[in-house]
Design a protein around this motif. Structure first.
Motif, PDB file in Angstrom:
ATOM      1  N   GLU A   1      24.220  26.862  18.018  1.00  0.00           N
ATOM      2  CA  GLU A   1      23.175  27.065  17.003  1.00  0.00           C
ATOM      3  C   GLU A   1      23.788  27.123  15.608  1.00  0.00           C
ATOM      4  OE1 GLU A   1      19.963  29.540  19.761  1.00  0.00           O
ATOM      5  OE2 GLU A   1      21.493  30.619  18.606  1.00  0.00           O
ATOM      6  N   ARG A   2      24.922  27.827  15.462  1.00  0.00           N
ATOM      7  CA  ARG A   2      25.580  27.920  14.157  1.00  0.00           C
ATOM      8  C   ARG A   2      26.157  26.569  13.731  1.00  0.00           C
ATOM      9  NH1 ARG A   2      29.623  32.029  12.455  1.00  0.00           N
ATOM     10  NH2 ARG A   2      28.520  31.904  10.479  1.00  0.00           N
ATOM     11  N   LEU A   3      26.707  25.835  14.687  1.00  0.00           N
ATOM     12  CA  LEU A   3      27.248  24.512  14.367  1.00  0.00           C
ATOM     13  C   LEU A   3      26.144  23.593  13.868  1.00  0.00           C
ATOM     14  CD1 LEU A   3      29.639  22.546  14.372  1.00  0.00           C
ATOM     15  CD2 LEU A   3      29.118  22.036  16.773  1.00  0.00           C
ATOM     16  N   LEU A   4      24.979  23.670  14.478  1.00  0.00           N
ATOM     17  CA  LEU A   4      23.844  22.864  14.017  1.00  0.00           C
ATOM     18  C   LEU A   4      23.461  23.233  12.587  1.00  0.00           C
ATOM     19  CD1 LEU A   4      21.700  20.748  14.755  1.00  0.00           C
ATOM     20  CD2 LEU A   4      20.301  22.602  15.686  1.00  0.00           C
ATOM     21  N   LYS A   5      23.602  24.501  12.251  1.00  0.00           N
ATOM     22  CA  LYS A   5      23.248  24.974  10.903  1.00  0.00           C
ATOM     23  C   LYS A   5      24.306  24.579   9.874  1.00  0.00           C
ATOM     24  CE  LYS A   5      22.167  29.266   8.404  1.00  0.00           C
ATOM     25  NZ  LYS A   5      22.008  30.748   8.522  1.00  0.00           N
ATOM     26  N   TYR A   6      25.587  24.597  10.256  1.00  0.00           N
ATOM     27  CA  TYR A   6      26.685  24.383   9.307  1.00  0.00           C
ATOM     28  C   TYR A   6      27.491  23.109   9.596  1.00  0.00           C
ATOM     29  CZ  TYR A   6      25.923  29.331   8.114  1.00  0.00           C
ATOM     30  OH  TYR A   6      25.382  30.534   7.719  1.00  0.00           O
TER      31      TYR A   6
ATOM     32  N   PHE B   1      30.260  20.148   6.987  1.00  0.00           N
ATOM     33  CA  PHE B   1      31.698  20.013   6.716  1.00  0.00           C
ATOM     34  C   PHE B   1      32.482  20.892   7.692  1.00  0.00           C
ATOM     35  CE2 PHE B   1      35.545  19.059   4.723  1.00  0.00           C
ATOM     36  CZ  PHE B   1      35.333  18.087   3.743  1.00  0.00           C
ATOM     37  N   VAL B   2      32.634  20.389   8.898  1.00  0.00           N
ATOM     38  CA  VAL B   2      33.299  21.135   9.962  1.00  0.00           C
ATOM     39  C   VAL B   2      34.800  20.876   9.913  1.00  0.00           C
ATOM     40  CG1 VAL B   2      33.483  21.481  12.453  1.00  0.00           C
ATOM     41  CG2 VAL B   2      31.250  21.003  11.410  1.00  0.00           C
ATOM     42  N   ILE B   3      35.586  21.961   9.898  1.00  0.00           N
ATOM     43  CA  ILE B   3      37.049  21.861   9.905  1.00  0.00           C
ATOM     44  C   ILE B   3      37.574  22.626  11.116  1.00  0.00           C
ATOM     45  CG2 ILE B   3      39.201  22.375   8.682  1.00  0.00           C
ATOM     46  CD1 ILE B   3      37.695  22.180   6.060  1.00  0.00           C
ATOM     47  N   PRO B   4      38.007  21.921  12.154  1.00  0.00           N
ATOM     48  CA  PRO B   4      38.599  22.613  13.295  1.00  0.00           C
ATOM     49  C   PRO B   4      39.985  23.137  12.961  1.00  0.00           C
ATOM     50  CG  PRO B   4      38.773  20.249  13.592  1.00  0.00           C
ATOM     51  CD  PRO B   4      37.969  20.463  12.341  1.00  0.00           C
ATOM     52  N   VAL B   5      40.315  24.286  13.517  1.00  0.00           N
ATOM     53  CA  VAL B   5      41.671  24.827  13.425  1.00  0.00           C
ATOM     54  C   VAL B   5      42.411  24.362  14.671  1.00  0.00           C
ATOM     55  CG1 VAL B   5      43.084  26.903  13.295  1.00  0.00           C
ATOM     56  CG2 VAL B   5      40.905  26.793  12.052  1.00  0.00           C
ATOM     57  N   GLY B   6      43.136  23.271  14.525  1.00  0.00           N
ATOM     58  CA  GLY B   6      43.933  22.750  15.616  1.00  0.00           C
ATOM     59  C   GLY B   6      43.313  21.571  16.341  1.00  0.00           C
ATOM     60  N   THR B   7      44.172  20.829  17.002  1.00  0.00           N
ATOM     61  CA  THR B   7      43.738  19.654  17.755  1.00  0.00           C
ATOM     62  C   THR B   7      42.873  20.044  18.946  1.00  0.00           C
ATOM     63  OG1 THR B   7      45.797  19.691  19.038  1.00  0.00           O
ATOM     64  CG2 THR B   7      45.769  18.323  17.068  1.00  0.00           C
ATOM     65  N   THR B   8      43.094  21.235  19.521  1.00  0.00           N
ATOM     66  CA  THR B   8      42.275  21.651  20.656  1.00  0.00           C
ATOM     67  C   THR B   8      40.831  21.894  20.213  1.00  0.00           C
ATOM     68  OG1 THR B   8      42.868  23.998  20.379  1.00  0.00           O
ATOM     69  CG2 THR B   8      44.228  22.667  21.871  1.00  0.00           C
ATOM     70  N   SER B   9      40.655  22.508  19.050  1.00  0.00           N
ATOM     71  CA  SER B   9      39.295  22.712  18.534  1.00  0.00           C
ATOM     72  C   SER B   9      38.647  21.378  18.194  1.00  0.00           C
ATOM     73  CB  SER B   9      39.330  23.606  17.287  1.00  0.00           C
ATOM     74  OG  SER B   9      39.755  24.909  17.609  1.00  0.00           O
ATOM     75  N   MET B  10      39.445  20.453  17.644  1.00  0.00           N
ATOM     76  CA  MET B  10      38.904  19.134  17.310  1.00  0.00           C
ATOM     77  C   MET B  10      38.445  18.399  18.570  1.00  0.00           C
ATOM     78  SD  MET B  10      40.703  15.956  15.261  1.00  0.00           S
ATOM     79  CE  MET B  10      40.078  16.324  13.611  1.00  0.00           C
ATOM     80  N   ARG B  11      39.262  18.414  19.614  1.00  0.00           N
ATOM     81  CA  ARG B  11      38.888  17.742  20.855  1.00  0.00           C
ATOM     82  C   ARG B  11      37.654  18.400  21.475  1.00  0.00           C
ATOM     83  NH1 ARG B  11      42.276  18.072  24.943  1.00  0.00           N
ATOM     84  NH2 ARG B  11      41.811  16.016  25.810  1.00  0.00           N
ATOM     85  N   SER B  12      37.568  19.716  21.350  1.00  0.00           N
ATOM     86  CA  SER B  12      36.409  20.437  21.892  1.00  0.00           C
ATOM     87  C   SER B  12      35.127  20.033  21.172  1.00  0.00           C
ATOM     88  CB  SER B  12      36.610  21.944  21.757  1.00  0.00           C
ATOM     89  OG  SER B  12      37.754  22.372  22.450  1.00  0.00           O
ATOM     90  N   LEU B  13      35.174  20.016  19.852  1.00  0.00           N
ATOM     91  CA  LEU B  13      33.986  19.706  19.059  1.00  0.00           C
ATOM     92  C   LEU B  13      33.505  18.276  19.292  1.00  0.00           C
ATOM     93  CD1 LEU B  13      35.094  21.490  15.789  1.00  0.00           C
ATOM     94  CD2 LEU B  13      33.076  22.087  17.146  1.00  0.00           C
ATOM     95  N   GLU B  14      34.448  17.347  19.302  1.00  0.00           N
ATOM     96  CA  GLU B  14      34.059  15.957  19.539  1.00  0.00           C
ATOM     97  C   GLU B  14      33.527  15.794  20.962  1.00  0.00           C
ATOM     98  OE1 GLU B  14      34.024  13.442  17.221  1.00  0.00           O
ATOM     99  OE2 GLU B  14      34.538  14.979  15.740  1.00  0.00           O
TER     100      GLU B  14
ATOM    101  N   LEU C   1      23.339  17.892  19.177  1.00  0.00           N
ATOM    102  CA  LEU C   1      23.324  19.357  19.316  1.00  0.00           C
ATOM    103  C   LEU C   1      21.952  19.869  19.752  1.00  0.00           C
ATOM    104  CD1 LEU C   1      25.482  20.359  16.215  1.00  0.00           C
ATOM    105  CD2 LEU C   1      26.179  20.329  18.614  1.00  0.00           C
ATOM    106  N   GLN C   2      20.893  19.226  19.252  1.00  0.00           N
ATOM    107  CA  GLN C   2      19.547  19.617  19.676  1.00  0.00           C
ATOM    108  C   GLN C   2      19.363  19.380  21.171  1.00  0.00           C
ATOM    109  OE1 GLN C   2      17.353  21.265  18.148  1.00  0.00           O
ATOM    110  NE2 GLN C   2      17.254  20.789  15.964  1.00  0.00           N
TER     111      GLN C   2
ATOM    112  N   PHE D   1      35.059   9.602  14.310  1.00  0.00           N
ATOM    113  CA  PHE D   1      34.788  11.041  14.377  1.00  0.00           C
ATOM    114  C   PHE D   1      33.322  11.319  14.067  1.00  0.00           C
ATOM    115  CE2 PHE D   1      39.312  10.851  14.072  1.00  0.00           C
ATOM    116  CZ  PHE D   1      39.754  11.916  14.835  1.00  0.00           C
ATOM    117  N   ARG D   2      32.736  12.176  14.892  1.00  0.00           N
ATOM    118  CA  ARG D   2      31.308  12.464  14.776  1.00  0.00           C
ATOM    119  C   ARG D   2      31.030  13.849  14.196  1.00  0.00           C
ATOM    120  NH1 ARG D   2      28.676   7.681  16.566  1.00  0.00           N
ATOM    121  NH2 ARG D   2      30.274   6.542  17.733  1.00  0.00           N
ATOM    122  N   VAL D   3      31.983  14.767  14.339  1.00  0.00           N
ATOM    123  CA  VAL D   3      31.744  16.156  13.949  1.00  0.00           C
ATOM    124  C   VAL D   3      32.696  16.598  12.837  1.00  0.00           C
ATOM    125  CG1 VAL D   3      31.604  18.551  14.757  1.00  0.00           C
ATOM    126  CG2 VAL D   3      31.019  16.672  16.322  1.00  0.00           C
TER     127      VAL D   3
END
Length: 397
Positions: free
Chosen positions: A257-262, A265-278, A314-315, A343-345
């Protein structure tokens, strides 16, 4: 799928540039800032000054477990059992770490030919109490090892603290020291299950996170339990043929829900967060295609698909969670991000400096293009420290 030549993504990393130990305090490490193709150097504790006002940072709050378990046989033979993935009573890592009965894991086994029958380890908790851990190889082909212990008040997470050792990356070429149990965890680590730290987060301190609050920088947490495959080198010339490892990821509904709101300009901390988000984005795409399986195959993002907005993805995910009445989403991903990936996210990334010929270099090259070499040349010329305990970078193409 076009071929991706590994030779184009290598560089010479002198051994003396590999950081064997972290700097102290954590946030005085160097920070390379890459924005609009310009590069500058600063200190990590000044990170907040380089973040866009609408930035939404995403941290991986996995916690490294003492995954290296050692057993000595009566003959004197030493057997090392390295935890990889649980299979019973569940494949969900967080659940298995909290079990107080027995559990079975897929493991790597050192000196396996000497492993016959049950192994037993003892640890004295109190003067009169011996904690006993037994390990039994129940499927030699699949390397399934069942663990059981004699104290039903202790969880498996507590058991491995007594019997296990934090697994440092092999390229550090040293034994684990007592200090590593603190320094090889992020200050926000929470959910037991990783066998390697999400090292981009090692630079953060409570002070840096407080600066985020002071400057109204939004952030939140996901969980990806980093697996041993993260250190697997690419051994094929055409990197597309590399066998990617699968890792477990966990998202709370409140996070989606927060990701949908913000999401702007998403900035992952680390490659693991980036892979998770994508991967989360591609799960939403799967849902829109009528597929509810949260397993993102290595090359799934490269198949021909109609464009789906991040909002629509996300919806769809939130609608799925609501329909199933679940607050937590558990999936698996083996997503392989290499040059050509769209990249989508993610709009930026905070990350360390990675090994040559690695999947992580390919991810960075996919994100910043040919400038990856300019970034790494700058880091090498300006005495940046490399790999897990090394310095950091903020990359905003």
């Amino acid at each position: 799928m076009t071929e991706i030549d590994l030779e184009k993504y290598t560089y010479h990393l002198p051994d003396e540039r590999i950081a064997r130990f972290p700097v102290e305090p954590r946030d005085v490490s160097k920070l390379l800032v890459y924005k609009q193709s310009e590069i500058k150097e600063d200190k990590f504790y000044r990170l907040v000054g380089y973040l866009p006002k609408d930035a939404f940072l995403v941290f991986n709050n996995t916690k490294v477990i003492p995954a290296r378990l050692f057993f000595q046989k009566d003959s004197g033979a030493l057997i090392e059992i390295f935890l990889l993935n649980p299979v019973e009573p569940s494949s969900v890592i967080s659940q298995v770490m909290e079990t107080t009965q027995s559990c079975t894991w897929v493991c790597m086994i050192g000196n396996k030919k000497r492993l016959k029958g049950k192994l037993q380890g003892k640890h004295t908790i109190h003067e009169t109490d011996d904690l006993v851990l037994e390990a039994e190889l129940i499927d030699s082909e699949k390397n399934h090892v069942r663990f059981s212990w004699n104290n039903a008040t202790l969880t498996f997470a507590e058991i491995v603290k007594y019997f296990g050792q934090i697994p440092l990356p092999p390229y550090l070429k040293r034994q684990t020291e007592e200090k590593d149990y603190e320094t090889y965890q992020t200050v926000y680590s929470k959910n037991n299950g990783a066998v390697a730290a999400p090292t981009a987060g090692l630079h953060f301190t409570e002070k840096v996170l407080f600066d985020f609050e002071e400057h109204d920088i939004n952030y939140d947490f996901i969980t990806l339990h980093v697996g041993a495959g993260t250190f697997q080198p690419i051994k094929v010339q055409n990197v597309v043929e590399h066998q990617m490892h699968s890792e477990q990821i966990v998202f709370e509904k409140a996070f989606v829900e927060r990701l949908l709101k913000y999401h702007t300009f998403v900035i992952p901390v680390g490659t693991t967060s980036m892979r998770s988000l994508e991967s989360l984005y591609w799960f939403g795409v799967k849902l829109l295609q009528g597929d509810e399986t949260f397993f993102i195959e290595k090359l799934f993002p490269y198949q021909d698909k109609q464009a789906v907005s991040i909002e629509a993805s996300l919806q769809a995910t939130l609608q799925y969670m609501n329909s199933k009445n679940i607050e937590q989403l558990v999936g698996e991903t083996e997503i392989f991000i290499f040059p050509g990936y769209q990249f989508r996210v993610c709009k930026g990334i905070i990350t360390n400096f990675h090994q040559p010929d690695s999947t992580l270099i390919l991810l960075v090259a996919a994100f910043v293009g040919d400038d990856w070499r300019k970034i790494y040349d700058f880091a090498l010329k300006n005495n940046f420290r490399f790999l897990s305990y090394g310095d950091s970078s903020l990359l905003i193409p």
